[in-house]
Write a protein that holds these residues in place. Structure first.
Motif, PDB file in Angstrom:
ATOM      1  N   THR A 139       3.010  -7.085 -12.907  1.00  0.00           N
ATOM      2  CA  THR A 139       3.820  -7.151 -11.677  1.00  0.00           C
ATOM      3  C   THR A 139       2.933  -6.642 -10.528  1.00  0.00           C
ATOM      4  O   THR A 139       1.851  -6.080 -10.773  1.00  0.00           O
ATOM      5  N   ILE A 140       3.435  -6.787  -9.310  1.00  0.00           N
ATOM      6  CA  ILE A 140       2.649  -6.270  -8.169  1.00  0.00           C
ATOM      7  C   ILE A 140       2.540  -4.753  -8.272  1.00  0.00           C
ATOM      8  O   ILE A 140       1.504  -4.169  -7.946  1.00  0.00           O
ATOM      9  N   ASP A 141       3.609  -4.128  -8.762  1.00  0.00           N
ATOM     10  CA  ASP A 141       3.576  -2.666  -8.964  1.00  0.00           C
ATOM     11  C   ASP A 141       2.449  -2.279  -9.918  1.00  0.00           C
ATOM     12  O   ASP A 141       1.715  -1.310  -9.676  1.00  0.00           O
ATOM     13  N   THR A 190       8.180  -4.074  -3.986  1.00  0.00           N
ATOM     14  CA  THR A 190       7.317  -5.186  -4.379  1.00  0.00           C
ATOM     15  C   THR A 190       8.109  -6.332  -4.997  1.00  0.00           C
ATOM     16  O   THR A 190       7.650  -7.469  -4.980  1.00  0.00           O
ATOM     17  N   SER A 191       9.317  -6.039  -5.486  1.00  0.00           N
ATOM     18  CA  SER A 191      10.123  -7.128  -6.053  1.00  0.00           C
ATOM     19  C   SER A 191      10.481  -8.139  -4.949  1.00  0.00           C
ATOM     20  O   SER A 191      10.549  -9.342  -5.200  1.00  0.00           O
ATOM     21  N   ASP A 192      10.683  -7.645  -3.721  1.00  0.00           N
ATOM     22  CA  ASP A 192      10.956  -8.553  -2.598  1.00  0.00           C
ATOM     23  C   ASP A 192       9.760  -9.466  -2.357  1.00  0.00           C
ATOM     24  O   ASP A 192       9.901 -10.661  -2.118  1.00  0.00           O
ATOM     25  N   LEU A 193       8.591  -8.866  -2.437  1.00  0.00           N
ATOM     26  CA  LEU A 193       7.379  -9.653  -2.182  1.00  0.00           C
ATOM     27  C   LEU A 193       7.144 -10.648  -3.306  1.00  0.00           C
ATOM     28  O   LEU A 193       6.688 -11.769  -3.077  1.00  0.00           O
ATOM     29  N   GLY A 219       0.849  -1.191   0.000  1.00  0.00           N
ATOM     30  CA  GLY A 219       0.000   0.000   0.000  1.00  0.00           C
ATOM     31  C   GLY A 219       0.878   1.232   0.000  1.00  0.00           C
ATOM     32  O   GLY A 219       2.070   1.153   0.305  1.00  0.00           O
ATOM     33  N   GLN A 220       0.252   2.354  -0.331  1.00  0.00           N
ATOM     34  CA  GLN A 220       1.011   3.614  -0.371  1.00  0.00           C
ATOM     35  C   GLN A 220       1.406   4.036   1.039  1.00  0.00           C
ATOM     36  O   GLN A 220       0.883   3.495   2.022  1.00  0.00           O
TER      37      GLN A 220
END
Lengths: 282, 198
Positions: free
Chosen positions: A268-270, A190-193, A36-37
């Motif tokens: 992607t999650i982004d 988000t790349s970690d997630l 989330g932001q």
């Protein structure tokens, strides 16, 4: 499998912000990404779970037990990492080891030192002299030192370089080798997630927009890109979000409603965050 | 657990705990010309003010860490009270022993402390601790510096007033400040239970 965390219809009111009736669950044996932001309510939710903030409504269960009624018992099973290290700055890791050893009945000293060595954290340096990376690695070692079953991580990798982040993710993956363990991992990165999370919970403006399995999200949605004319082939009811770009339009669509011959990109999650926040279909 | 927390806070604040009464004693020396009791109240009020300010400031600044520990808030509350209570008692004993010694030296015969001094000393302690418990979130510790020694001077008239009380009046003062302390402690306890830790 039992739920490690169950948040049911929880609300919290601040002067200018409301966490509104949020619900989600984290199953034991899974890593839940919490995205989330800034100011969306991630830290507030984690603090509510820990009873640092008092909810005004709803229920929070940890391992099936009420988080207030069984607070002491549950806190012994939880490891927490915030984006800052909340320990006395003039202490050394060695002194913290003594203190935590007295506080946690299950404190595992050899394991704590093993983590410090593995993460290359100096044992005899005062915390105020440490770099942000070293502090974060120490925070993680402290959170894991009492062998918790649940980890609550609030932006633990923010401000860390990719090498340290990778080390941290490695430790978390080791932690998840026990099947009754669970992690709630809030992060902007988000790349970690994408690397380690099993589920993704997305909070926006104090409301949960989705809480789903990561693969279901990444494979259940697709991104279609094309001109406005070509866009007619996308059924209206499949469109979740829309974004205009210089050569046409981009849609986030639900794959199940789109003809399989139409080529869609994996989001992607982004992308999901962006479409859900900025490009939501009105 | 309580002993561990005592040790932890005791170590962190050892310099303040030890040196404040000593420095206050030096500042209180001129008051000896007026009366040993007034000097004793001066030393006591400074020592307890500094103790409460630095201890509760420390507790506030480490609140996130301690709130994550598997220790109940009730335990922490009792640790707070017993930590402050224990050192307050030491300070009261110190000021009474010092007063007795100085008066004995001045009058060249053994002068025991009066019951009135005991009542007033405890009354002052209850008042200061109650005040800091009620306003613990203000983090007074950061204001702790040499100016703290000027605070009781501002109340110097009050110190002389205490010295002129009768035993009965001092008992009334003691009893009313004890009630104030109990109310303040109860408010703190229930307020802390509902408090958001940000």
């Amino acid at each position: 499998m039992m739920n490690a965390i169950e948040v049911k219809n929880v609300s919290k009111q601040f002067k200018k912000f409301r966490l509104n009736n949020i619900s989600f669950a984290v199953e034991s044996g899974t890593i839940a990404g919490f995205i989330g932001q800034n100011g969306a309510g991630k830290s507030t939710t984690i603090k509510l779970i820990l009873n640092l903030l008092k909810k005004i409504d709803g229920d929070i269960l940890l391992f099936g037990k009420d988080h207030i009624e069984h607070e002491v018992e549950l806190k012994a099973q939880i490891g927490v990492v915030f984006d800052e290290l909340h320990v006395p700055e003039n202490f050394t890791p060695k002194e913290l080891d003594v203190m935590y050893g007295n506080v946690y009945p299950t404190w595992d000293r050899p394991y704590f030192y093993q983590l410090l060595e593995q993460l290359d954290v100096p044992k005899y340096d005062k915390i105020k002299t440490m770099s942000k990376g070293a502090k974060m690695k120490l925070a993680l070692s402290l959170a894991l030192g009492h062998r918790p079953k649940l980890l609550l991580l609030d932006e633990p990798t923010s401000g860390l370089d990719p090498i340290v982040r990778d080390e941290v993710l490695g430790i978390l993956q080791n932690f998840m080798e026990q099947e009754d363990h669970a992690i709630l991992f809030s992060s902007h990165i988000t790349s970690d997630l994408e690397k380690i999370a099993d589920t993704i919970t997305f909070i926006h403006d104090g409301e949960i927009l989705f809480s789903e399995n990561k693969d279901d999200l990444l494979y259940g949605y697709g991104i279609w890109k094309g001109s406005y004319e070509d866009a007619k082939i996308i059924p209206n009811h499949s469109i979740i979000g829309k974004r205009d770009y210089v050569f046409g339009v981009e849609y986030l669509v639900m794959r199940e409603f789109v003809n399989p011959v139409i080529e869609l990109q994996k989001p992607t999650i982004d992308d999901l965050m962006l479409f859900f926040v900025k490009g939501r279909k009105k | 657990m309580n002993q561990m927390l005592f040790r932890f806070y005791g170590q962190q604040l050892s310099a303040w705990i030890l040196f404040t009464p000593l420095v206050a004693s030096i500042f209180g020396l001129p008051l000896l010309f007026i009366g040993a009791e007034a000097a004793a109240y001066f030393i006591l009020s400074i020592s307890i003010t500094a103790l409460c300010a630095v201890y509760l400031d420390q507790r506030e600044s480490q609140l996130v860490m301690t709130s994550l520990f598997p220790i109940s808030r009730k335990t922490f509350f009792f640790v707070d009270l017993s930590f402050l209570g224990r050192y307050t008692l030491y300070y009261i004993i110190y000021t009474i022993v010092a007063t007795t010694a100085i008066q004995t030296l001045l009058e060249k015969q053994l002068v025991f402390p009066s019951v009135r001094q005991l009542f007033v000393s405890f009354g002052i302690s209850f008042f200061i601790i109650a005040f800091f418990l009620l306003f613990r979130r203000s983090k007074f510790g950061r204001f702790m510096n040499f100016f703290v020694f000027l605070i009781p001077l501002g109340f110097s008239q009050l110190l002389f007033f205490f010295g002129n009380l009768s035993t009965f009046q001092s008992f009334i003062l003691f009893a009313s400040l004890l009630v104030f302390f109990i109310i303040a402690a109860s408010i703190t306890f229930f307020r802390d239970k509902r408090r958001d830790i940000i």
